[in-house]
Design a protein around this motif. Structure first.
Motif, mmCIF file in Angstrom:
data_model
loop_
_atom_site.group_PDB
_atom_site.id
_atom_site.type_symbol
_atom_site.label_atom_id
_atom_site.label_comp_id
_atom_site.label_asym_id
_atom_site.label_seq_id
_atom_site.Cartn_x
_atom_site.Cartn_y
_atom_site.Cartn_z
ATOM 1 N N GLY B 67 -6.491 5.609 -6.381
ATOM 2 C CA GLY B 67 -7.586 5.144 -6.558
ATOM 3 C C GLY B 67 -8.249 5.647 -7.835
ATOM 4 O O GLY B 67 -9.811 5.714 -7.629
ATOM 5 N N ARG B 68 -7.615 6.425 -8.569
ATOM 6 C CA ARG B 68 -8.416 7.051 -9.856
ATOM 7 C C ARG B 68 -8.625 6.175 -10.940
ATOM 8 O O ARG B 68 -9.360 6.396 -11.960
ATOM 9 N N CYS B 69 -8.191 4.602 -10.876
ATOM 10 C CA CYS B 69 -8.443 3.559 -11.886
ATOM 11 C C CYS B 69 -8.307 2.290 -11.064
ATOM 12 O O CYS B 69 -7.629 2.224 -10.085
ATOM 13 N N ARG B 70 -8.876 1.455 -11.731
ATOM 14 C CA ARG B 70 -8.589 -0.262 -11.470
ATOM 15 C C ARG B 70 -7.366 -0.480 -11.922
ATOM 16 O O ARG B 70 -6.993 0.001 -12.830
ATOM 17 N N LEU B 71 -7.102 -1.445 -11.168
ATOM 18 C CA LEU B 71 -5.506 -2.030 -11.623
ATOM 19 C C LEU B 71 -5.416 -2.516 -13.252
ATOM 20 O O LEU B 71 -4.806 -2.152 -13.749
ATOM 21 N N ARG B 72 -6.777 -3.285 -13.630
ATOM 22 C CA ARG B 72 -6.843 -3.449 -14.748
ATOM 23 C C ARG B 72 -6.451 -2.413 -16.143
ATOM 24 O O ARG B 72 -6.243 -2.354 -17.079
ATOM 25 N N GLN B 73 -7.104 -1.192 -15.713
ATOM 26 C CA GLN B 73 -7.242 -0.190 -16.483
ATOM 27 C C GLN B 73 -5.668 0.239 -16.906
ATOM 28 O O GLN B 73 -5.464 1.058 -17.911
ATOM 29 N N ALA B 74 -4.750 0.449 -15.799
ATOM 30 C CA ALA B 74 -3.601 0.634 -15.811
ATOM 31 C C ALA B 74 -2.788 -0.021 -16.639
ATOM 32 O O ALA B 74 -1.424 0.093 -17.169
ATOM 33 N N MET B 75 -2.905 -1.468 -16.733
ATOM 34 C CA MET B 75 -2.033 -2.431 -17.368
ATOM 35 C C MET B 75 -2.012 -2.371 -18.963
ATOM 36 O O MET B 75 -3.153 -2.323 -19.579
ATOM 37 N N ILE B 76 -0.960 -2.110 -19.518
ATOM 38 C CA ILE B 76 -1.001 -1.930 -21.077
ATOM 39 C C ILE B 76 -0.421 -3.431 -21.472
ATOM 40 O O ILE B 76 0.721 -3.949 -20.975
ATOM 41 N N ARG B 77 -1.190 -4.225 -22.285
ATOM 42 C CA ARG B 77 -0.586 -5.457 -22.897
ATOM 43 C C ARG B 77 0.379 -5.104 -24.245
ATOM 44 O O ARG B 77 -0.244 -4.495 -25.070
ATOM 45 N N ASP B 78 1.490 -6.254 -24.053
ATOM 46 C CA ASP B 78 2.240 -5.923 -25.151
ATOM 47 C C ASP B 78 1.596 -6.402 -26.551
ATOM 48 O O ASP B 78 1.259 -7.730 -26.255
#
Lengths: 226, 267
Positions: B67-78
């Protein structure tokens, strides 16, 4: 309450369908009917359909006694009530009639001079550990890395490539059979063997102990057995 | 729209799980699907390197779960494939940082948005493996044509069945056509006979794979590479297409078969 009973011949005997009513009424009717036609029906195997009535074990006990005294054999009791079905099953009676053309039903067990065995219908993959206090029959392969340890015989209808130990508690008469007998290691009682390099295509083989040595022989249907 | 969760696993290490995950992800994205690759190898992350996204990591899988970040924040877009995303593993933690149920929840959160959710499993059969397999709708088992890798694949297939995630699908990686031709390598037929599972991919050994891994550019994007073609074919099979398998001259021409018949005698 004239006869609402229907009697009809089926493959395994006679199917008697009782009319509606409580069990007391049905029972009364059934006995009357059977008495009146005793000569004709003598010795028949009966399946009785009681419809929705509820029969307790005691009722069923009384019925089977009366029927056997009259020379009939009750082999099935068909009912819509789960309670009745359960009582019937506790008396070892069938609760379903085999569909026409279906395979025959096996009535109990006749206990020949055999021994029970564990039947495993799947492939045993690496890491699978099968141990059993008796004989083991595997329908499928035993892959390398899997092991089968049995107190009795081991039969593999498939490729045996894992580790197998038959007669694990010291039975030197134990055998191992497989369609393709090429285990990583084969043990019978306290003897250990490895599979020699195979020449040619696999054939069904049987391994057993002869003078303390594991001997595997190709299954020859013409040869005399053990 | 509900996405399909696919776990890539193997048992044995070094057979190419991460390469398969990265390339399958890139190929599916290239075919226009929205894909997220999740590195479940916590403590030994690699997928980010293979995809060339290492320098963009801010948050990771454990940050999401804790819970330290939202799902979106951890996703890296290629940047090359806008439909491809990565959720990297934490490097400073270990497998016990997350549980199988965390992974199931994560996959369920992603299903609404993505067509494919790929999990790159760690080697082994312990916690990390169970984490990676828990959310799977389909399991791809990667193996090499060598006895030890096939043995481990067999074990993994059994475990996948036991987790009721079966039947697993098989990818045979790093086939050396030259050695198969000479009969020195475990053949595809031998492997399939033992493992008895559905094959979804045959990938030839190809130097381009190593080069592309070092460069962080999936080999599927290289139009000329044979391995790249193999990975594209796997993606199409995963998408439900019927694609014939590549030939490695295994059944070869007439002359080949004759030489193969003669050779074993000479050894």
């Amino acid at each position: 309450m004239s006869s609402k009973i229907q009697i009809k011949g089926i493959r395994d005997g006679l199917l008697i369908t009782l009319g509606d009513g409580t069990w007391e009424e049905q029972h009364q009717e059934l006995i009357t009917q059977l008495r009146s036609q005793a000569g004709f029906l003598q010795g028949a195997r009966l399946a009785i359909d009681v419809g929705g009535s509820i029969l307790k074990a005691a009722d069923l006990g009384q019925l089977t006694r009366e029927l056997s005294e009259a020379g009939f054999t009750l082999f099935a009791l068909i009912s819509e009530s789960p309670t009745t079905e359960r009582s019937a099953q506790s008396f070892g009676l069938a609760t379903r009639l085999p569909k026409p053309g279906a395979a025959r039903t096996v009535a109990g067990s006749t206990e020949p001079d055999g021994e029970p065995a564990l039947l495993v219908s799947r492939t045993l993959r690496s890491g699978y550990n099968l141990q059993y206090q008796g004989h083991v029959v595997v329908i499928g392969d035993v892959n390398p890395g899997a092991q089968v340890i049995a107190r009795g015989d081991v039969i593999v209808w498939g490729k045996l490539r894992g580790m197998v130990h038959a007669g694990a508690e010291g039975d030197e008469g134990a055998i191992v059979c497989a369609l393709d007998l090429s285990p990583t290691q084969l043990r019978i009682a306290s003897a250990i063997a490895v599979t020699p390099k195979r020449r040619g295509k696999p054939q069904p083989e049987m391994a057993r102990l002869v003078k303390g040595q594991v001997v595997a022989e190709v299954w020859d249907p013409k040869r005399e057995r053990l | 729209m509900t996405g399909k969760a696919i776990t890539v696993t193997s048992g044995k290490g070094g057979v190419g799980k991460t390469t398969v995950t990265a390339n399958l992800g890139a190929a599916l994205a290239n075919f226009g699907h929205k894909v997220v690759c999740i590195d479940a190898d916590i403590g030994l992350r690699n997928l980010d390197v293979v995809l060339g996204l290492e320098n963009r990591i801010v948050y990771d899988l454990v940050d999401i779960v804790e819970g330290r970040c939202r799902l979106r924040q951890a996703m890296i877009r290629d940047k090359r494939l806008p439909e491809l995303f990565l959720i990297p593993a934490a490097q400073t933690r270990d497998k016990s940082a997350i549980s199988p149920s965390d992974m199931v929840t994560l996959a369920d959160d992603l299903r609404a948005e993505f067509d494919y959710i790929l999990f790159d499993s760690p080697a082994g059969i312990e916690r990390g493996f169970r984490n990676a397999v828990a959310p799977a709708d389909m399991v791809l088992v990667v193996t090499n044509p060598e006895v030890s890798a096939v043995r481990d694949a067999d074990r993994i297939i059994g475990l996948v069945e036991a987790e009721e995630k079966g039947p697993a699908r098989l990818v045979i990686n790093r086939i050396k056509p030259e050695m198969v031709r000479r009969g020195d390598m475990l053949g595809v037929d031998d492997i399939l006979e033992l493992l008895a599972v559905q094959l979804v991919g045959l990938v030839p050994d190809d130097e381009n794979v190593l080069l592309s891994t070092n460069r962080g550019l999936p080999v599927v994007l290289d139009g000329k590479s044979k391995a790249g073609l193999a990975f594209r074919n796997i993606a199409r099979r995963v998408m439900g297409e019927e694609v014939p398998f590549m030939h490695f001259d295994e059944t070869g021409g007439f002359l080949n078969r004759i030489t193969r018949l003669i050779r074993p005698g000479g050894n």
